[in-house]
Motif scaffolding. Structure first.
Motif, PDB file in Angstrom:
ATOM      1  N   GLY A   1       0.807  -1.213   0.000  1.00 14.49           N
ATOM      2  CA  GLY A   1       0.000   0.000   0.000  1.00 14.49           C
ATOM      3  C   GLY A   1       0.839   1.261   0.000  1.00 14.49           C
ATOM      4  O   GLY A   1       0.542   2.228  -0.704  1.00 14.49           O
ATOM      5  N   ARG A   2       1.930   1.240   0.756  1.00 10.58           N
ATOM      6  CA  ARG A   2       2.774   2.428   0.850  1.00 10.58           C
ATOM      7  C   ARG A   2       3.551   2.684  -0.436  1.00 10.58           C
ATOM      8  O   ARG A   2       4.028   3.788  -0.673  1.00 10.58           O
TER       9      ARG A   2
ATOM     10  N   PRO B   1      -7.539  14.896   0.991  1.00 12.08           N
ATOM     11  CA  PRO B   1      -8.383  14.101   1.889  1.00 12.08           C
ATOM     12  C   PRO B   1      -7.599  13.599   3.100  1.00 12.08           C
ATOM     13  O   PRO B   1      -6.376  13.454   3.029  1.00 12.08           O
ATOM     14  N   THR B   2      -8.307  13.314   4.171  1.00  6.43           N
ATOM     15  CA  THR B   2      -7.655  12.808   5.381  1.00  6.43           C
ATOM     16  C   THR B   2      -7.538  11.285   5.375  1.00  6.43           C
ATOM     17  O   THR B   2      -6.862  10.721   6.232  1.00  6.43           O
ATOM     18  N   ASP B   3      -8.224  10.632   4.425  1.00  9.18           N
ATOM     19  CA  ASP B   3      -8.174   9.169   4.353  1.00  9.18           C
ATOM     20  C   ASP B   3      -7.472   8.684   3.088  1.00  9.18           C
ATOM     21  O   ASP B   3      -7.637   7.551   2.662  1.00  9.18           O
TER      22      ASP B   3
ATOM     23  N   GLN C   1       6.719   1.456  14.261  1.00 10.00           N
ATOM     24  CA  GLN C   1       5.497   0.869  13.736  1.00 10.00           C
ATOM     25  C   GLN C   1       5.083   1.627  12.473  1.00 10.00           C
ATOM     26  O   GLN C   1       5.223   2.848  12.401  1.00 10.00           O
ATOM     27  N   THR C   2       4.590   0.878  11.484  1.00  7.36           N
ATOM     28  CA  THR C   2       4.174   1.443  10.213  1.00  7.36           C
ATOM     29  C   THR C   2       2.682   1.245  10.020  1.00  7.36           C
ATOM     30  O   THR C   2       2.164   0.147  10.231  1.00  7.36           O
TER      31      THR C   2
ATOM     32  N   LEU D   1       0.556   6.694   7.232  1.00  9.64           N
ATOM     33  CA  LEU D   1       0.363   6.803   5.793  1.00  9.64           C
ATOM     34  C   LEU D   1       0.214   8.266   5.397  1.00  9.64           C
ATOM     35  O   LEU D   1      -0.359   9.060   6.156  1.00  9.64           O
ATOM     36  N   PRO D   2       0.712   8.668   4.236  1.00  8.49           N
ATOM     37  CA  PRO D   2       0.594  10.068   3.809  1.00  8.49           C
ATOM     38  C   PRO D   2      -0.854  10.421   3.505  1.00  8.49           C
ATOM     39  O   PRO D   2      -1.618   9.601   2.995  1.00  8.49           O
ATOM     40  N   THR D   3      -1.242  11.617   3.833  1.00  6.68           N
ATOM     41  CA  THR D   3      -2.595  12.099   3.541  1.00  6.68           C
ATOM     42  C   THR D   3      -2.521  13.508   2.959  1.00  6.68           C
ATOM     43  O   THR D   3      -1.480  14.168   3.012  1.00  6.68           O
ATOM     44  N   GLY D   4      -3.648  13.959   2.410  1.00  6.35           N
ATOM     45  CA  GLY D   4      -3.701  15.309   1.867  1.00  6.35           C
ATOM     46  C   GLY D   4      -3.383  15.337   0.380  1.00  6.35           C
ATOM     47  O   GLY D   4      -3.169  14.309  -0.261  1.00  6.35           O
TER      48      GLY D   4
END
Length: 401
Positions: free
Chosen positions: A97-98, A142-144, A188-189, A123-126
């Motif tokens: 995902g990353r 977005p925040t998600d 932690q990731t 995880l990156p957002t925005g």
């Protein structure tokens, strides 16, 4: 399971009628046809044949190949001059995902914050927008998910980390030295359980991927209970490049299926793997993990314009073996193992190598399986037949030193 139940039912009825039970048939129960001199690939030529196949694969996937699909060429042209070939690594599925944004956005160094457990990498957002005038505009929405827009090229890269409101989970990712605390701290990731990503150019979708995962209780020790990845590039319908991966580890064993396909304007190349390790798992989430195997099935196929390779390994009726930390430390681990092996490797529809027989230890009493397995192959223009230990020694001379 349905096939097994059906066979047991038929067998019971036949016994009740006092009639002979038929011999089981099928690729897993049948000794494979032996290689044929003059038809089968001579293993002495295997290294040069493998090199020719590798060269053909490299030519097909080379961005300079004039036969490359136009849509795929467009996608490569958008990113390769700056970043090199795009790829997704499958060796650590929880990291997939990353990777959806990492190379394209340049945001490999994601935000971190120190917490009680150490460092948490979110995880990156925005949204990040690279404007035509050279400035950079940032938004917290977005925040998600995360979005990158390049106005000059019309490229939009978008990742959604919480598809259908799915939660994310935190995965242990080793340790890192914290200079503020002057000590090593755990890391932690954050990883999605249901995510998707798309790359588009001027409103046209050029690549996409979906990822889902069932974390289970062993995520930080033996990995997720299940995961699934589907990705495509070029165009979504009849994609010139596609990949699928499906994995699960449940109470009845481990299963892995994967396939990839690349199509140019003239040729097609593909690879597929289907693996199952049947057996009973106990205490999977602890250090006392125990696995009692009952069988193995592995089929793998590679297809290129001039090279077709197919392999199949069937290990059946495995008994008297338990895989655990304690058992692996015991002397003569394979002492009482039993079962049957049927396996074959073919090249351009002709068997190159076959192996069949009981895996139980034979008369040599060295407590190692394989001396009852017969291996057949063509070498130096002759059909060779040897027991597995001797065949392995012979075949090792074909490998690069």
């Amino acid at each position: 399971m349905k096939r097994t139940a059906a066979l047991l039912t038929v067998t019971t009825l036949l016994l009740a009628a006092c009639k002979p039970t038929p011999t089981p048939t099928g690729p897993d129960k049948t000794t494979p046809a032996a290689p044929v001199v003059g038809k089968s690939l001579d293993l002495q030529k295997a290294p040069e044949t493998a090199a020719a196949a590798a060269q053909q694969f490299e030519t097909m996937t080379n961005p300079a190949n004039p036969d490359l699909d136009p849509d795929l060429k467009t996608l490569m042209g958008l990113f390769m001059p700056q970043s090199g070939p795009m790829s997704l690594s499958l060796d650590r599925p929880t990291q997939i995902g990353r990777q959806l944004l990492g190379r394209v956005t340049g945001r490999n160094k994601l935000s971190s914050q120190s917490v009680v457990v150490g460092i948490r990498e979110a995880l990156p957002t925005g949204t990040v927008t690279f404007k035509d005038n050279g400035t950079v505009e940032r938004s917290e929405q977005p925040t998600d998910g995360a979005v990158m827009i390049n106005e000059a090229t019309g490229v939009r890269v978008e990742a959604k980390w919480r598809v259908n409101g799915a939660p994310t989970v935190w995965v242990d990712s080793g340790t890192r030295y914290d200079y503020m605390q002057n000590t090593w701290v755990p890391v932690q990731t954050e990883v999605p359980t249901n995510a998707s990503g798309t790359i588009s150019e001027k409103g046209t979708a050029r690549a996409g991927a979906t990822f889902s995962m069932t974390p289970g209780g062993c995520l930080n020790t033996f990995g997720p209970d299940a995961l699934k990845l589907n990705a495509w590039a070029g165009r979504q319908t009849n994609a010139p490049l596609s990949m699928n991966l499906e994995y699960s580890w449940g109470a009845q064993g481990l299963k892995l299926k994967a396939d990839a396909r690349h199509t140019t304007t003239k040729n097609t190349g593909s690879v597929s793997v289907d693996f199952s390790l049947d057996g009973v798992t106990a205490n999977r989430c602890t250090d006392t993990l125990t696995f009692t195997p009952s069988g193995v099935t592995l089929t793998a196929d590679l297809s290129l314009p001039s090279h077709k390779v197919a392999s199949a390994v069937y290990l059946r009726d495995v008994k008297n073996i338990v895989i655990s930390d304690a058992e692996l430390k015991k002397e003569n681990f394979f002492r009482n193992v039993s079962g049957t092996l049927n396996a074959a490797l073919s090249y351009n529809d002709s068997n190159v190598l076959t192996a069949s027989g009981s895996i139980a230890d034979g008369n040599d009493m060295d407590f190692a399986p394989g001396d009852q397995v017969t291996v057949k192959y063509v070498r130096d223009g002759k059909l060779i037949e040897k027991k597995l230990p001797d065949a392995l020694k012979d075949l090792s001379t074909l490998l690069p030193q």
